[in-house]
Design a protein around this motif. Structure first.
Motif, mmCIF file in Angstrom:
data_model
loop_
_atom_site.group_PDB
_atom_site.id
_atom_site.type_symbol
_atom_site.label_atom_id
_atom_site.label_comp_id
_atom_site.label_asym_id
_atom_site.label_seq_id
_atom_site.Cartn_x
_atom_site.Cartn_y
_atom_site.Cartn_z
ATOM 1 N N GLU A 196 0.810 -1.226 0.000
ATOM 2 C CA GLU A 196 0.000 0.000 0.000
ATOM 3 C C GLU A 196 0.838 1.269 0.000
ATOM 4 O O GLU A 196 0.354 2.328 -0.414
ATOM 5 N N PHE A 197 2.068 1.201 0.494
ATOM 6 C CA PHE A 197 2.899 2.390 0.649
ATOM 7 C C PHE A 197 4.312 2.089 0.145
ATOM 8 O O PHE A 197 5.049 1.338 0.790
ATOM 9 N N SER A 198 4.677 2.683 -0.957
ATOM 10 C CA SER A 198 6.000 2.407 -1.539
ATOM 11 C C SER A 198 7.135 2.822 -0.601
ATOM 12 O O SER A 198 8.212 2.227 -0.641
ATOM 13 N N GLU A 199 6.896 3.816 0.262
ATOM 14 C CA GLU A 199 7.952 4.272 1.170
ATOM 15 C C GLU A 199 8.327 3.221 2.221
ATOM 16 O O GLU A 199 9.331 3.359 2.925
ATOM 17 N N LEU A 200 7.545 2.145 2.322
ATOM 18 C CA LEU A 200 7.856 1.089 3.280
ATOM 19 C C LEU A 200 8.902 0.107 2.751
ATOM 20 O O LEU A 200 9.385 -0.734 3.494
ATOM 21 N N GLN A 201 9.240 0.235 1.493
ATOM 22 C CA GLN A 201 10.210 -0.673 0.874
ATOM 23 C C GLN A 201 11.628 -0.176 1.113
ATOM 24 O O GLN A 201 12.304 0.310 0.215
ATOM 25 N N ASN A 202 12.073 -0.284 2.365
ATOM 26 C CA ASN A 202 13.431 0.133 2.696
ATOM 27 C C ASN A 202 13.931 -0.654 3.903
ATOM 28 O O ASN A 202 13.161 -1.272 4.636
ATOM 29 N N GLU A 203 15.221 -0.619 4.106
ATOM 30 C CA GLU A 203 15.853 -1.427 5.147
ATOM 31 C C GLU A 203 15.410 -1.042 6.554
ATOM 32 O O GLU A 203 15.266 -1.910 7.424
ATOM 33 N N VAL A 204 15.163 0.236 6.792
ATOM 34 C CA VAL A 204 14.730 0.679 8.124
ATOM 35 C C VAL A 204 13.411 0.001 8.501
ATOM 36 O O VAL A 204 13.272 -0.563 9.595
ATOM 37 N N ILE A 205 12.448 0.034 7.593
ATOM 38 C CA ILE A 205 11.140 -0.579 7.863
ATOM 39 C C ILE A 205 11.279 -2.095 7.921
ATOM 40 O O ILE A 205 10.673 -2.756 8.771
ATOM 41 N N HIS A 206 12.071 -2.657 7.037
ATOM 42 C CA HIS A 206 12.278 -4.113 7.071
ATOM 43 C C HIS A 206 12.832 -4.543 8.428
ATOM 44 O O HIS A 206 12.424 -5.573 8.971
ATOM 45 N N ASN A 207 13.749 -3.765 8.996
ATOM 46 C CA ASN A 207 14.317 -4.097 10.302
ATOM 47 C C ASN A 207 13.291 -3.998 11.428
ATOM 48 O O ASN A 207 13.430 -4.665 12.451
ATOM 49 N N ARG A 208 12.263 -3.170 11.256
ATOM 50 C CA ARG A 208 11.199 -3.036 12.263
ATOM 51 C C ARG A 208 10.200 -4.182 12.189
ATOM 52 O O ARG A 208 9.380 -4.355 13.093
ATOM 53 N N SER A 209 10.239 -4.934 11.116
ATOM 54 C CA SER A 209 9.286 -6.028 10.898
ATOM 55 C C SER A 209 9.765 -7.285 11.618
ATOM 56 O O SER A 209 10.124 -8.287 11.004
ATOM 57 N N VAL A 210 9.733 -7.213 12.914
ATOM 58 C CA VAL A 210 10.245 -8.288 13.769
ATOM 59 C C VAL A 210 9.338 -9.502 13.657
ATOM 60 O O VAL A 210 8.119 -9.378 13.662
ATOM 61 N N TRP A 211 9.938 -10.687 13.559
ATOM 62 C CA TRP A 211 9.162 -11.919 13.631
ATOM 63 C C TRP A 211 9.516 -12.650 14.921
ATOM 64 O O TRP A 211 10.464 -12.295 15.595
ATOM 65 N N GLN A 212 8.702 -13.624 15.248
ATOM 66 C CA GLN A 212 8.815 -14.351 16.515
ATOM 67 C C GLN A 212 8.777 -13.381 17.703
ATOM 68 O O GLN A 212 9.519 -13.517 18.676
ATOM 69 N N VAL A 213 7.866 -12.418 17.622
ATOM 70 C CA VAL A 213 7.743 -11.387 18.661
ATOM 71 C C VAL A 213 7.331 -12.022 19.975
ATOM 72 O O VAL A 213 6.414 -12.857 20.026
ATOM 73 N N LYS A 214 7.998 -11.603 21.051
ATOM 74 C CA LYS A 214 7.618 -12.057 22.394
ATOM 75 C C LYS A 214 7.176 -10.896 23.282
ATOM 76 O O LYS A 214 6.420 -11.090 24.216
ATOM 77 N N SER A 215 7.689 -9.673 22.989
ATOM 78 C CA SER A 215 7.329 -8.559 23.872
ATOM 79 C C SER A 215 7.383 -7.223 23.155
ATOM 80 O O SER A 215 8.064 -7.059 22.137
ATOM 81 N N ILE A 216 6.626 -6.287 23.733
ATOM 82 C CA ILE A 216 6.623 -4.894 23.280
ATOM 83 C C ILE A 216 6.779 -4.035 24.521
ATOM 84 O O ILE A 216 6.018 -4.180 25.483
ATOM 85 N N SER A 217 7.753 -3.155 24.475
ATOM 86 C CA SER A 217 7.965 -2.204 25.567
ATOM 87 C C SER A 217 7.595 -0.816 25.047
ATOM 88 O O SER A 217 8.147 -0.354 24.044
ATOM 89 N N ILE A 218 6.661 -0.164 25.753
ATOM 90 C CA ILE A 218 6.229 1.188 25.376
ATOM 91 C C ILE A 218 7.168 2.166 26.070
ATOM 92 O O ILE A 218 7.186 2.261 27.289
ATOM 93 N N GLN A 219 7.966 2.882 25.295
ATOM 94 C CA GLN A 219 8.990 3.785 25.851
ATOM 95 C C GLN A 219 8.694 5.231 25.517
ATOM 96 O O GLN A 219 8.046 5.550 24.600
#
Length: 171
Positions: A148-171
């Motif tokens: 849906e968004f061409s700007e998501l096709q970059n290494e920064v966003i790819h690195n945020r696409s964590v798999w096997q997620v176990k936790s989220i810390s709200i900072q």
């Protein structure tokens, strides 16, 4: 009635209303904990001030779908899970500007909270109707709507696409 049937009926009746407890606590997970949320939150279900979610609790938040390609899968896939912003609403997020998302192998990535509204980022539990297993990048996988968004096709966003997620810390 078997105890399993009674447990299911109880979860069904209470689950959709009491995942979002009226006090300062969420209902406690019955099944294995898939996700732990920490940091700036109001509603907890753990004496350590954490919010823990099992599959039933995540499902009760409300499932959404994202049909997209990813750099890690073949072709167009349908991912199903909860919007991360809905998880934050469920725990009564009280601020923060950043999420630290951590995987089972302790890989972590920081995601600006603004991404959640801008892109409707999904915490996927299913791919093409099948539950994600650890070997399939599950049980939880951060999915951006890449198509849906061409700007998501970059290494920064790819690195945020964590798999096997176990936790989220709200900072």
């Amino acid at each position: 009635m078997s105890s399993l049937t009674l447990r299911f009926i109880t979860i069904l009746i209470l689950g959709f209303s009491s995942v979002f407890s009226y006090g300062a606590e969420l209902m406690k997970p019955v099944g294995p904990v898939l996700l732990t949320v920490t940091g700036h939150l109001q509603f907890t279900n753990n004496p350590d001030g954490k919010a823990e979610f099992d599959l039933t609790m995540l499902n009760a938040i409300g499932l959404k779908k994202s049909v997209t390609t990813t750099p890690w899968t073949d072709g167009v896939n349908t991912f199903e899970g909860v919007l991360i912003k809905d998880v934050l609403k469920t725990v009564g997020s009280t601020g923060g500007t950043l999420l630290k998302i951590t995987a089972l192998n302790d890989y972590s990535a920081n995601m600006p909270i603004e991404d959640l509204d801008k892109y409707n980022v999904l915490l996927a539990m299913k791919k093409n109707g099948k539950m994600l297993r650890i070997r399939d990048k599950g049980p939880l996988f951060v999915i951006y709507p890449f198509d849906e968004f061409s700007e998501l096709q970059n290494e920064v966003i790819h690195n945020r696409s964590v798999w096997q997620v176990k936790s989220i810390s709200i900072q």
